[in-house]
Design an enzyme around this catalytic site. Structure first.
Site, mmCIF file in Angstrom:
data_model
loop_
_atom_site.group_PDB
_atom_site.id
_atom_site.type_symbol
_atom_site.label_atom_id
_atom_site.label_comp_id
_atom_site.label_asym_id
_atom_site.label_seq_id
_atom_site.Cartn_x
_atom_site.Cartn_y
_atom_site.Cartn_z
ATOM 1 C CD GLU A 10 -2.533 1.148 2.761
ATOM 2 O OE1 GLU A 10 -3.463 1.950 2.916
ATOM 3 O OE2 GLU A 10 -2.218 0.283 3.618
ATOM 4 C CE LYS A 50 -7.091 1.344 3.432
ATOM 5 N NZ LYS A 50 -5.886 1.727 4.206
ATOM 6 C CB CYS A 56 -4.457 -1.893 4.203
ATOM 7 S SG CYS A 56 -3.710 -2.112 5.852
ATOM 8 C CB SER A 63 20.985 2.637 35.468
ATOM 9 O OG SER A 63 20.045 1.619 35.164
ATOM 10 N N GLY A 64 22.654 -0.228 35.059
ATOM 11 C CA GLY A 64 22.724 -1.519 35.719
ATOM 12 C C GLY A 64 21.359 -2.101 35.984
ATOM 13 C CD GLU A 108 10.369 3.308 34.438
ATOM 14 O OE1 GLU A 108 11.107 2.707 35.233
ATOM 15 O OE2 GLU A 108 10.779 3.819 33.377
#
Length: 564
Positions: free
Chosen positions: A41, A113, A153, A304-305, A414
């Site tokens: 598309e 479409k 689509c 940062s670990g 977060e």
């Protein structure tokens, strides 16, 4: 009829470059004896072109590119190319999302479409008008006439359980049934979503059953801004069984022989990749293409670990190569020795360049500079956020000086509740795992460290000996380490409890009342809903988030900041 399926990775707006990609695929298709080349598309534009479609100069350029494609098209091969068809005398929306049949010496529009999505990340009614008739393409191939049903689509997404999207819409599949087609083609630009591959194949299988003919599903591949298209194109026979499957998250081209006889006994359809592998490959592709298409060769992140930055480091190394990724360790007085060692060990396993910039002197400088305005040294959340902002400033400075792409390492949990710092850990040009809940981060890292990931790690150029993330990183309690003995659980519910509530609220649009009625703690639901709402102003300023879920923060999340 011999069909060539070209799973292409376009650059949005690069009409000439995308035209060259199509011609290169045409040369390969002709060498394979194909009669018809299929491209995705809007393949001439790349999807989604968004407001580039409003530029008259680009619409005019499209005409010239189509003419050049027709002039260079190999003899004996026809091309189906996704284009934006302008409508005379129409202002916005003044286009059709269309397919052009390109042959040596000319081209013509053969399909428009009919179902134009305007939900989630899609906004096609801003630019396009729907087609008003089914499209059947008649071609001669293999010594016989073929009638090909053409859809684009969303035209395939018409099953009963999806009717809420199109309550009053036509059914493009049903409209093709009276014409007795030989084959259904669906040319798509469908972004990746977890579990979406099975949905697409189910839709194709049901369309095949309704029409009594095979279905070819061809999808775009590649990352365009926050959207990642996974390709994973396929062919199913009239019984819905897979006959062919193209690569996941990689360009591919395959030639398939359509026959008017019964379904062949053999198949070249490989099994789809493990869901965790699909997710990893899509994230790697998203970072690789975002960097390349925006002109970056190098990437930078803070290591940062912790598990989030560890996963982003792995994805970046796979996407760009370890020699092109640099990590910064920025310890504070609250950083644990274990986290510093874990960051070092991971960087060493991946072969990443590492620099260490202690932030204690900068913390002291801020503490000395702010009392005239605050009346006291910074404390509490203010002091914690200063640490994050110091790190964000250092990362941006290095990225600016070295010309690298700064990768943000925050996760969806977060971002949802605002457990992140504006102009601090949210800094960056791309949020790599911002659509992965924390529990998903843990799950993907567990898979990466297991034996099942070995072939995928090898294919992506990652180390294959032993664990990659490492048990020390995977098992430590999540912590921002901004104060002594801090844990995420001090401020948030356990992620195993939080993430299902977030998913239900964000992706399933469940109300607090519904969640409480199903047994969730009322106080916890109210708190999570409040945090989600209050963090909207932060998300509005976040880096683009690679979308891998049904609803990600970004263009598919359009919540007001000031609201009740």
């Amino acid at each position: 009829m011999r069909l060539a399926l070209a799973q292409l990775n376009p650059l949005v707006g690069d009409l000439e470059g995308n035209g060259h990609r199509i011609l290169a695929a045409a040369d390969r298709a002709r060498a394979g004896g194909a009669d018809l080349l299929l491209t995705p598309e809007l393949s001439l534009w790349g999807y989604p072109p968004r407001d580039l479609l409003l530029r008259p100069a680009l619409i005019q350029r499209q005409e010239r590119v189509l003419a050049s494609l027709a002039a260079a098209c190999p003899d004996g091969l026809a091309l189906l190319v996704g284009v934006a068809e302008p409508l005379a005398g129409r202002r916005q929306p003044g286009l059709h999302n269309a397919l052009a049949l390109v042959e040596r010496g000319g081209w013509r529009i053969v399909c428009r479409k009919r179902l134009l999505p305007s939900y989630d990340v899609f906004d096609e009614r801003r630019y396009f008008l729907p087609g008003d008739a089914p499209a059947v393409l008649e071609l001669e191939a293999g010594g016989r006439p073929w009638r090909l049903g053409l859809t684009i689509c969303e035209d395939l997404w018409v099953e009963e359980n999806l009717r809420s999207r199109w309550p009053d819409a036509v059914d493009p599949i049903a409209d093709l049934a009276p014409g007795r087609i030989d084959l259904l083609l669906n040319l798509s630009a469908s972004p990746f979503g977890r579990g979406k591959g099975e949905v697409r194949q189910g839709l194709a299988a049901r369309a095949a059953a309704r029409l009594g003919e095979p279905v070819v599903y061809l999808n775009q591949v590649g990352g365009n801004d926050e959207l990642v298209f996974d390709g994973a194109s396929f062919v199913v026979d009239r019984a819905g069984r897979p006959l062919l499957r193209l690569a996941c998250a990689a360009e591919d081209l395959a030639v398939w022989d359509a026959t008017p006889t019964t379904t062949p006994a053999t198949t070249t359809a490989a099994a789809p990749p493990d869901p965790w592998e699909q997710l990893l490959r899509v994230l790697v592709l998203g970072v690789r293409d975002y960097a390349a298409k925006c002109g970056f060769q190098r990437a930078l992140l803070g290591l940062s670990g912790g598990i989030d930055s560890a996963l982003v480091a792995v994805i970046a190394a796979a996407a760009l190569g370890p020699a092109q990724v640099e990590v910064l360790r920025m310890p504070s007085p609250f950083s644990s020795a274990g986290s510093l060692d874990d960051a070092d060990d991971l960087a060493r396993r991946l072969g990443l360049a590492t620099a260490t910039l202690p932030i204690a002197p900068l913390m002291e400088a801020f503490a000395a500079a702010l009392p005239p305005a605050l009346g006291a040294p910074p404390a509490g959340v203010t002091e914690e956020n200063l640490q994050s902002r110091i790190r964000g400033t250092l990362l941006m400075a290095v990225a600016n000086q070295k010309g690298g792409l700064l990768l943000s390492t925050g996760n969806k949990s977060e971002l949802a509740v605002g457990y992140c710092t504006l102009y601090g850990d949210m800094n960056g040009g791309l949020s790599v795992i911002g659509d992965l809940y924390k529990t998903t981060v843990f799950g993907l890292c567990e898979w990466l460290d297991g034996e099942a990931s070995g072939p995928c790690r090898a294919a992506l150029g990652l180390p294959t000996d032993g664990e990659l993330i490492g048990a020390a990183i995977r098992t430590k309690p999540p912590s921002a380490e901004l104060r002594p003995d801090q844990r995420d659980s001090d401020s948030l519910p356990d992620y195993g409890v939080l993430d299902p509530l977030l998913k239900a609220s964000i992706e399933e649009l469940r109300t607090p009342e519904e969640l409480v009625a199903e047994g969730a703690d009322p106080a916890l639901v109210a708190r999570v809903a409040s945090l989600l709402r209050r963090a909207e102003f932060k998300r509005r300023q976040a880096a683009p988030v690679l979308k891998v879920s049904d609803r990600a923060f970004g263009t598919g999340w359009r919540m007001p900041i000031a609201s009740a």
